[in-house]
Design a protein around this motif. Structure first.
Motif, PDB file in Angstrom:
ATOM      1  N   UNK A   1       0.819  -1.213   0.000  1.00  0.00           N
ATOM      2  CA  UNK A   1       0.000   0.000   0.000  1.00  0.00           C
ATOM      3  C   UNK A   1       0.856   1.268   0.000  1.00  0.00           C
ATOM      4  N   UNK A   2       1.967   1.236   0.727  1.00  0.00           N
ATOM      5  CA  UNK A   2       2.870   2.387   0.747  1.00  0.00           C
ATOM      6  C   UNK A   2       3.489   2.608  -0.633  1.00  0.00           C
ATOM      7  N   UNK A   3       3.801   1.515  -1.318  1.00  0.00           N
ATOM      8  CA  UNK A   3       4.360   1.622  -2.665  1.00  0.00           C
ATOM      9  C   UNK A   3       3.346   2.241  -3.627  1.00  0.00           C
ATOM     10  N   UNK A   4       2.095   1.796  -3.533  1.00  0.00           N
ATOM     11  CA  UNK A   4       1.047   2.367  -4.374  1.00  0.00           C
ATOM     12  C   UNK A   4       0.821   3.837  -4.035  1.00  0.00           C
ATOM     13  N   UNK A   5       0.884   4.156  -2.738  1.00  0.00           N
ATOM     14  CA  UNK A   5       0.682   5.539  -2.311  1.00  0.00           C
ATOM     15  C   UNK A   5       1.776   6.451  -2.857  1.00  0.00           C
ATOM     16  N   UNK A   6       3.007   6.010  -2.799  1.00  0.00           N
ATOM     17  CA  UNK A   6       4.114   6.834  -3.278  1.00  0.00           C
ATOM     18  C   UNK A   6       4.008   7.048  -4.784  1.00  0.00           C
ATOM     19  N   UNK A   7       3.586   6.009  -5.492  1.00  0.00           N
ATOM     20  CA  UNK A   7       3.416   6.134  -6.936  1.00  0.00           C
ATOM     21  C   UNK A   7       2.322   7.149  -7.271  1.00  0.00           C
ATOM     22  N   UNK A   8       1.192   7.071  -6.563  1.00  0.00           N
ATOM     23  CA  UNK A   8       0.089   7.996  -6.817  1.00  0.00           C
ATOM     24  C   UNK A   8       0.478   9.415  -6.392  1.00  0.00           C
ATOM     25  N   UNK A   9       1.190   9.532  -5.284  1.00  0.00           N
ATOM     26  CA  UNK A   9       1.653  10.844  -4.809  1.00  0.00           C
ATOM     27  C   UNK A   9       2.554  11.493  -5.857  1.00  0.00           C
ATOM     28  N   UNK A  10       3.439  10.711  -6.449  1.00  0.00           N
ATOM     29  CA  UNK A  10       4.317  11.238  -7.508  1.00  0.00           C
ATOM     30  C   UNK A  10       3.504  11.714  -8.706  1.00  0.00           C
ATOM     31  N   UNK A  11       2.438  11.000  -9.029  1.00  0.00           N
ATOM     32  CA  UNK A  11       1.583  11.432 -10.135  1.00  0.00           C
ATOM     33  C   UNK A  11       0.998  12.819  -9.851  1.00  0.00           C
ATOM     34  N   UNK A  12       0.560  13.028  -8.616  1.00  0.00           N
ATOM     35  CA  UNK A  12       0.016  14.344  -8.247  1.00  0.00           C
ATOM     36  C   UNK A  12       1.098  15.425  -8.340  1.00  0.00           C
ATOM     37  N   UNK A  13       2.297  15.117  -7.873  1.00  0.00           N
ATOM     38  CA  UNK A  13       3.391  16.090  -7.921  1.00  0.00           C
ATOM     39  C   UNK A  13       3.770  16.402  -9.363  1.00  0.00           C
ATOM     40  N   UNK A  14       3.843  15.389 -10.186  1.00  0.00           N
ATOM     41  CA  UNK A  14       4.156  15.586 -11.607  1.00  0.00           C
ATOM     42  C   UNK A  14       3.138  16.522 -12.249  1.00  0.00           C
ATOM     43  N   UNK A  15       1.867  16.330 -11.935  1.00  0.00           N
ATOM     44  CA  UNK A  15       0.821  17.173 -12.517  1.00  0.00           C
ATOM     45  C   UNK A  15       1.019  18.636 -12.136  1.00  0.00           C
ATOM     46  N   UNK A  16       1.369  18.895 -10.878  1.00  0.00           N
ATOM     47  CA  UNK A  16       1.588  20.275 -10.444  1.00  0.00           C
ATOM     48  C   UNK A  16       2.796  20.894 -11.135  1.00  0.00           C
ATOM     49  N   UNK A  17       3.877  20.142 -11.256  1.00  0.00           N
ATOM     50  CA  UNK A  17       5.069  20.652 -11.933  1.00  0.00           C
ATOM     51  C   UNK A  17       4.786  20.882 -13.418  1.00  0.00           C
ATOM     52  N   UNK A  18       4.032  19.983 -14.022  1.00  0.00           N
ATOM     53  CA  UNK A  18       3.616  20.145 -15.424  1.00  0.00           C
ATOM     54  C   UNK A  18       2.870  21.464 -15.601  1.00  0.00           C
ATOM     55  N   UNK A  19       1.925  21.741 -14.699  1.00  0.00           N
ATOM     56  CA  UNK A  19       1.152  22.984 -14.792  1.00  0.00           C
ATOM     57  C   UNK A  19       2.040  24.214 -14.620  1.00  0.00           C
ATOM     58  N   UNK A  20       2.963  24.173 -13.659  1.00  0.00           N
ATOM     59  CA  UNK A  20       3.856  25.304 -13.438  1.00  0.00           C
ATOM     60  C   UNK A  20       4.768  25.530 -14.643  1.00  0.00           C
ATOM     61  N   UNK A  21       5.206  24.440 -15.258  1.00  0.00           N
ATOM     62  CA  UNK A  21       6.042  24.538 -16.460  1.00  0.00           C
ATOM     63  C   UNK A  21       5.317  25.316 -17.553  1.00  0.00           C
ATOM     64  N   UNK A  22       4.026  25.023 -17.747  1.00  0.00           N
ATOM     65  CA  UNK A  22       3.274  25.663 -18.824  1.00  0.00           C
ATOM     66  C   UNK A  22       2.754  27.043 -18.437  1.00  0.00           C
ATOM     67  N   UNK A  23       2.524  27.286 -17.157  1.00  0.00           N
ATOM     68  CA  UNK A  23       2.011  28.596 -16.741  1.00  0.00           C
ATOM     69  C   UNK A  23       3.109  29.640 -16.617  1.00  0.00           C
ATOM     70  N   UNK A  24       4.296  29.217 -16.180  1.00  0.00           N
ATOM     71  CA  UNK A  24       5.354  30.180 -15.863  1.00  0.00           C
ATOM     72  C   UNK A  24       6.562  30.039 -16.783  1.00  0.00           C
ATOM     73  N   UNK A  25       6.832  28.834 -17.271  1.00  0.00           N
ATOM     74  CA  UNK A  25       7.963  28.571 -18.165  1.00  0.00           C
ATOM     75  C   UNK A  25       9.279  29.068 -17.572  1.00  0.00           C
ATOM     76  N   UNK A  26       9.642  28.608 -16.374  1.00  0.00           N
ATOM     77  CA  UNK A  26      10.855  29.115 -15.712  1.00  0.00           C
ATOM     78  C   UNK A  26      12.126  28.457 -16.242  1.00  0.00           C
ATOM     79  N   UNK A  27      13.259  29.044 -15.895  1.00  0.00           N
ATOM     80  CA  UNK A  27      14.547  28.434 -16.219  1.00  0.00           C
ATOM     81  C   UNK A  27      14.772  27.161 -15.409  1.00  0.00           C
ATOM     82  N   UNK A  28      14.230  27.129 -14.199  1.00  0.00           N
ATOM     83  CA  UNK A  28      14.408  25.965 -13.333  1.00  0.00           C
ATOM     84  C   UNK A  28      13.244  25.890 -12.346  1.00  0.00           C
TER      85      UNK A  28
END
Length: 312
Positions: free
Chosen positions: A228-255
């Motif tokens: 269950x912890x393994x599944x949780x970490x995988x799903x948590x990463x999916x949520x984090x990826x989505x937020x970073x994806x959105x920031x990439x397209x909204x702000x387009x930063x150098x880093x």
């Protein structure tokens, strides 16, 4: 003839458990530091007293060939940078909202004072002293993955704060949680607490008896091979990826810099996170914060030098 002295800043990072102070010069040398317990539950007046104790200790260590050019304060909450007023804050420090940090310390020490949100200070500290290969005036986003989710935005080398000083409070933004079919704060799923919440969702879905659990405990279960912890970490990463994806397209930063307590366990999730970014085509460099708990004091010091026109 008055001797020439080197300007230094007194910087204080006000955390929920400890108050970190430092005496820093314009070449980013830390000349002295303090660490004091916040005892936040005792309220705003007590915390102000601890900050005063920290500043006093640092003042005692200013040598004859240095002069204090200002005080920089890093604090959680919505901070009005022009005045140093705590506009609003989480309840960790009772009565902290409404505290006039700028006015209080200007009057007490007769020195210029700058105060800002802790994530803003951390990002400034990372850009000034962190191990990041960037241009002179970079655009950058920082996400701080701790108990909650904070962040900051820098555009062309300058902090973006917004009309109401809300820029970077990514954790307060909303997202749709497909598992509970409700709208939740982003930090409900993307933070250390968020990892615990995701784990709880999985346990509930499998009809197992669960209990409140934090991100650190989930990581311990993951290391032990808990499914269950393994599944949780995988799903948590999916949520984090989505937020970073959105920031990439909204702000387009150098880093995009990832900091906060969760990065201490990144060996368990960073490859999964990077693979998710690659799958979504995120091209912005994503880096780990390198300054640790020192980022806030270095950033607060740099804001002093920048605000009060001290040449670097």
């Amino acid at each position: 003839m008055r001797p020439i002295t080197t300007p230094v800043a007194i910087a204080v990072d006000i955390g929920g458990t400890k108050i970190r102070g430092a005496l820093i010069d314009r070449d980013a040398n830390m000349l002295a530091d303090t660490r004091l317990a916040t005892n936040a539950s005792l309220g705003a007046s007590h915390v102000l007293g601890v900050i005063v104790e920290s500043v006093d200790k640092l003042q005692e260590q200013v040598s004859a060939d240095h002069s204090v050019c200002g005080i920089g304060l890093s604090s959680a909450g919505v901070i009005a940078p022009a005045s140093g007023l705590v506009v609003s804050s989480a309840p960790q420090i009772p009565g902290w909202a409404g505290t006039p940090l700028g006015a209080y310390f200007r009057e007490r020490y007769q020195l210029p004072v700058v105060a800002d949100n802790d994530a803003n200070c951390a990002l400034v500290g990372e850009i000034w002293c962190g191990r990041h290969s960037l241009s002179a005036n970079p655009s950058a986003v920082m996400l701080t993955l701790g108990t909650g989710l904070g962040g900051a935005v820098l555009t062309n080398g300058r902090l973006l704060t917004g009309r109401h000083h809300l820029t970077g409070h990514f954790g307060i933004a909303r997202m749709w949680d497909r598992h509970s079919q409700t709208e939740v704060k982003v930090e409900h799923l993307v933070s250390g607490t968020g990892l615990g919440n995701v784990y709880q969702q999985i346990v509930a879905a499998s009809e197992q008896v669960g209990h409140a659990i934090g991100g650190a405990a989930v990581m311990e279960l993951f290391v032990k091979g808990d499914v269950n912890a393994s599944l949780a970490l995988e799903r948590w990463c999916e949520h984090l990826v989505l937020q970073v994806f959105n920031l990439h397209w909204m702000i387009d930063p150098d880093v995009i810099i990832i900091g906060g307590g969760m990065v201490d366990s990144r060996k368990h999730w960073w490859p999964m996170f990077r693979a998710g970014l690659a799958a979504r085509g995120v091209q912005a460099p994503v880096a780990v914060a390198t300054m640790g708990n020192d980022a806030g004091v270095y950033g607060a010091a740099r804001l002093v030098f920048d605000r009060f026109a001290v040449a670097l």
